[in-house]
Enzyme design. Structure first.
Site, short mmCIF file in Angstrom:
data_model
loop_
_atom_site.label_atom_id
_atom_site.label_comp_id
_atom_site.label_asym_id
_atom_site.label_seq_id
_atom_site.Cartn_x
_atom_site.Cartn_y
_atom_site.Cartn_z
N PRO A 30 0.81 -1.22 0.00
CG PRO A 30 -0.95 -1.60 1.50
CD PRO A 30 0.35 -2.19 1.02
N GLY A 50 5.15 1.31 -3.81
CA GLY A 50 4.96 0.94 -5.20
C GLY A 50 6.24 1.28 -5.96
CB SER A 51 7.24 4.27 -7.92
OG SER A 51 6.31 4.11 -8.96
CB ILE A 64 0.39 -10.29 -5.51
CG1 ILE A 64 0.96 -9.40 -4.39
CG2 ILE A 64 1.32 -11.46 -5.82
CD1 ILE A 64 2.23 -8.65 -4.75
CD GLN A 77 -2.98 11.14 -48.30
OE1 GLN A 77 -3.38 12.24 -47.93
NE2 GLN A 77 -2.19 10.97 -49.34
CB ILE A 124 -8.97 1.98 -37.68
CG1 ILE A 124 -7.81 2.96 -37.92
CG2 ILE A 124 -9.22 1.12 -38.92
CD1 ILE A 124 -6.46 2.29 -38.11
CD GLU A 176 7.34 -7.26 -14.40
OE1 GLU A 176 8.49 -7.25 -14.85
OE2 GLU A 176 6.57 -8.25 -14.49
CB THR A 195 5.42 4.04 -13.34
OG1 THR A 195 6.51 4.79 -12.75
CG2 THR A 195 4.53 3.48 -12.23
CB SER A 196 6.09 5.57 -18.28
OG SER A 196 5.38 4.59 -19.02
#
Length: 380
Positions: free
Chosen positions: A128, A131-132, A157, A279, A337, A363, A365-366
């Site tokens: 909790p 995390g990061s 998990i 196009q 699309i 796993e 974050t960005s």
């Protein structure tokens, strides 16, 4: 530079593609809606050797390389990311860590059934409040001489209720900070170990995601991985390989959405011709294809560096950062699309769009990937 796949790699990719189409695709929409774990399909993946792909055959693994791993992850993720994340976690975070850092006794007892697919593993780092910031472990493993007394909670998990073997990261020496963290092997069924409710998620809804609760769980000292205080380094090392797996998952989600969009564009007609001849649609597909190919090359380079024994932390983070961004962009365009049909479950692309988002989060974050990449490039 040789960019062609070997004959063996092509065979492995075809096997994964056939499995995805014949075993994963039937029922994938229903599993998503019902949040159903693909237990039968995972068992068959184990029989194919895909749950212990890179493990040495002497530990009942398939002895494949990381490039094969990327190819398999891409093909499975085109169809069902809830299944492919099991492959990623079991290979990268559990089997890899046990094979590289475990004792022979641990490998015999735990790695063999995991690599053969008889058991499934889980990697337990997030909490909790952690995390990061993985250094902020509140789960405590109190040293009691010949065992640890484990108390705490783990969140988000993967394989939370389906696993038999759990690698749990916990704090033993708070005064030492991250150098006081240990990695422990916990078995399902140990007294005091409880699995919490399943999370109701936006995407990868078939994935078995739970909180885990540990209340005075006695873990033998023999179940510690590495030396006392090695846990944080262990977690960071296995996550590097895990990023290759999740990058390949994001790549697969993107390429799966692209294939659906391209096929739809050839059959959907507006103003008297297929929309693929407009196009506006052609340019979308061109951008999507280019981004996917760039992501694929980043994934394969990271895998190649891994296979050749060279440092791959930067490459893995670059692959995960870029491939996850591409997964979001491409799936959004695939829905566009398809138009109104893209919003309908039976066309698959809305599910792929929902599944794509998690690849930017778990796993690392960005934002964490950017920290890793910047740290690496500033060392040069």
């Amino acid at each position: 530079m040789i960019f062609a796949l070997t004959e063996e790699h092509q065979m492995i990719r075809e096997a994964a593609r056939d499995f995805a189409q014949n075993e994963l695709k039937p029922g994938v929409i229903e599993r998503d809606e019902q949040q159903q774990f693909p237990a039968e399909q995972i068992k068959k993946l184990g029989e194919l050797g895909f749950l212990g792909m890179m493990v040495d055959p002497k530990y009942d693994g398939a002895g494949m390389d990381a490039i094969s791993y990327v190819l398999v992850m891409e093909e499975l993720s085109k169809i069902d990311a809830s299944a492919s994340v099991v492959v990623s976690v079991n290979n990268s975070l559990v089997c890899y860590g046990l094979e590289k850092y475990g004792t022979e006794e641990q490998k015999e007892k735990y790695l063999k059934p995991l690599a053969s697919g008889k058991h499934i593993g889980a990697f337990c780092l997030s909490e909790p409040e952690a995390g990061s910031d993985a250094t902020s472990q509140r789960t405590v493993a109190e040293d009691k001489g010949n065992y640890y007394l484990l108390n705490g909670t783990k969140n988000w998990i993967t394989n939370g209720n389906s696993a038999s073997t759990y690698l749990v990261i916990a704090q033993t020496h708070p005064d030492k900070g991250h150098r006081g963290i240990n990695a422990l092997i916990v078995e399902k069924g140990m007294d005091g170990f409880t699995v919490g409710p399943k999370e109701n998620k936006l995407g990868i809804r078939g994935s078995d995601t739970h909180s885990l609760l540990f209340n005075d769980v006695r873990v033998p000292k023999a179940n510690r991985i590495g030396e006392d205080g090695f846990g944080f380094k262990f977690a960071m090392n296995v996550l590097e390989g895990g990023r290759i797996g999740i990058a390949a998952q994001a790549l697969g989600i993107a390429s799966g959405a692209f294939e659906l969009a391209a096929n739809y564009a050839k059959t959907r007609h507006t103003f008297g011709k297929p929309i693929a001849q407009h196009q506006a649609i052609q340019f979308k597909l061109a951008d999507m294809a280019t981004q996917i190919e760039a992501a694929r090359l980043l994934c394969l380079k990271a895998a190649w560096l891994n296979d050749t024994g060279m440092p791959y932390a930067k490459a893995a983070s670059m692959a995960k950062l870029y491939a996850s961004e591409v997964a979001m962009k491409v799936t959004i365009e695939a829905v566009q699309i398809h138009g109104g049909y893209g919003y309908v479950k039976e066309y698959h692309v809305e599910r792929l769009m929902r599944d794509a988002k998690i690849t930017q989060i778990y796993e690392g974050t960005s934002e964490i990937q950017k920290m890793v990449i910047s740290r690496e490039v500033l060392k040069d």
